[in-house]
Design a protein around this motif. Sequence first.
Motif, short mmCIF file in Angstrom:
data_model
loop_
_atom_site.label_atom_id
_atom_site.label_comp_id
_atom_site.label_asym_id
_atom_site.label_seq_id
_atom_site.Cartn_x
_atom_site.Cartn_y
_atom_site.Cartn_z
N ALA A 41 0.84 -1.20 0.00
CA ALA A 41 0.00 0.00 0.00
C ALA A 41 0.87 1.25 0.00
N ASN A 42 1.94 1.20 0.77
CA ASN A 42 2.87 2.33 0.81
C ASN A 42 3.52 2.55 -0.56
N ALA A 43 3.90 1.46 -1.23
CA ALA A 43 4.52 1.58 -2.56
C ALA A 43 3.53 2.16 -3.56
N ILE A 44 2.28 1.76 -3.46
CA ILE A 44 1.25 2.30 -4.35
C ILE A 44 1.00 3.77 -4.03
N ALA A 45 0.89 4.09 -2.74
CA ALA A 45 0.64 5.48 -2.33
C ALA A 45 1.77 6.40 -2.78
N LEU A 46 3.02 5.95 -2.66
CA LEU A 46 4.14 6.78 -3.09
C LEU A 46 4.02 7.14 -4.57
N GLU A 47 3.63 6.17 -5.37
CA GLU A 47 3.53 6.43 -6.81
C GLU A 47 2.28 7.25 -7.15
N VAL A 48 1.18 6.99 -6.48
CA VAL A 48 -0.04 7.78 -6.70
C VAL A 48 0.23 9.25 -6.40
N GLU A 49 0.97 9.49 -5.32
CA GLU A 49 1.27 10.87 -4.90
C GLU A 49 2.50 11.43 -5.60
N LYS A 50 3.11 10.64 -6.47
CA LYS A 50 4.32 11.03 -7.20
C LYS A 50 5.44 11.50 -6.25
N ALA A 51 5.51 10.84 -5.12
CA ALA A 51 6.56 11.15 -4.15
C ALA A 51 7.86 10.48 -4.58
N GLY A 157 -10.58 11.46 -1.65
CA GLY A 157 -9.48 12.35 -1.31
C GLY A 157 -9.30 12.52 0.19
N ARG A 158 -10.33 12.22 0.99
CA ARG A 158 -10.28 12.44 2.43
C ARG A 158 -9.53 11.34 3.18
#
Length: 161
Positions: A41-51, A157-158
């Motif tokens: 989930a963290n790996a997906i979130a990083l890419e979704v947020e373009k971090a 988004g929340r």
Amino acid sequence: MEIEMKIRGLMVDPSTNAPIVILKDVQGDTVLPIWVGLYEANAIALEVEKATTPRPMTHDLLKNLVQGLNATVQRVVVTELKNDTFYAVLWLEQDGESVTIDCRPSDALALALRADCPIFVDEDVLRVAKVISNPTDQATQEELRRWLENLNDEDLGRYKM
């Protein structure tokens, strides 16, 4: 038949605190929640947020490895749901030939985001995913399913990981 889907968001299951990836049908309103591990989930979130990270993460390494072998990720497909476990396949192309690789959906989704390739879910998976297998959890699962189906863009988004 395969249905193209997009990642609509990440959230936390309110009853178990487990991460959920929300996939939504590109052409319709079908929503498929897939529970994943915290690291994925963290790996997906990083890419979704373009971090960006100071060093390549595992899924960045996979993307770099595929590119280094002169291959491309053509698509990922969530192919099966068996015993409450989702299965997926990566479709790669190398030297004009297609290669399929078995993988976990969470890893496939993280790689699909990095490779900017389409995500598909087999129609049978969508059909089976709506069946509640454990009657003792039926009320909770049914409530969660209704809650997920009624989410709008503002709701997605929340809820942050």
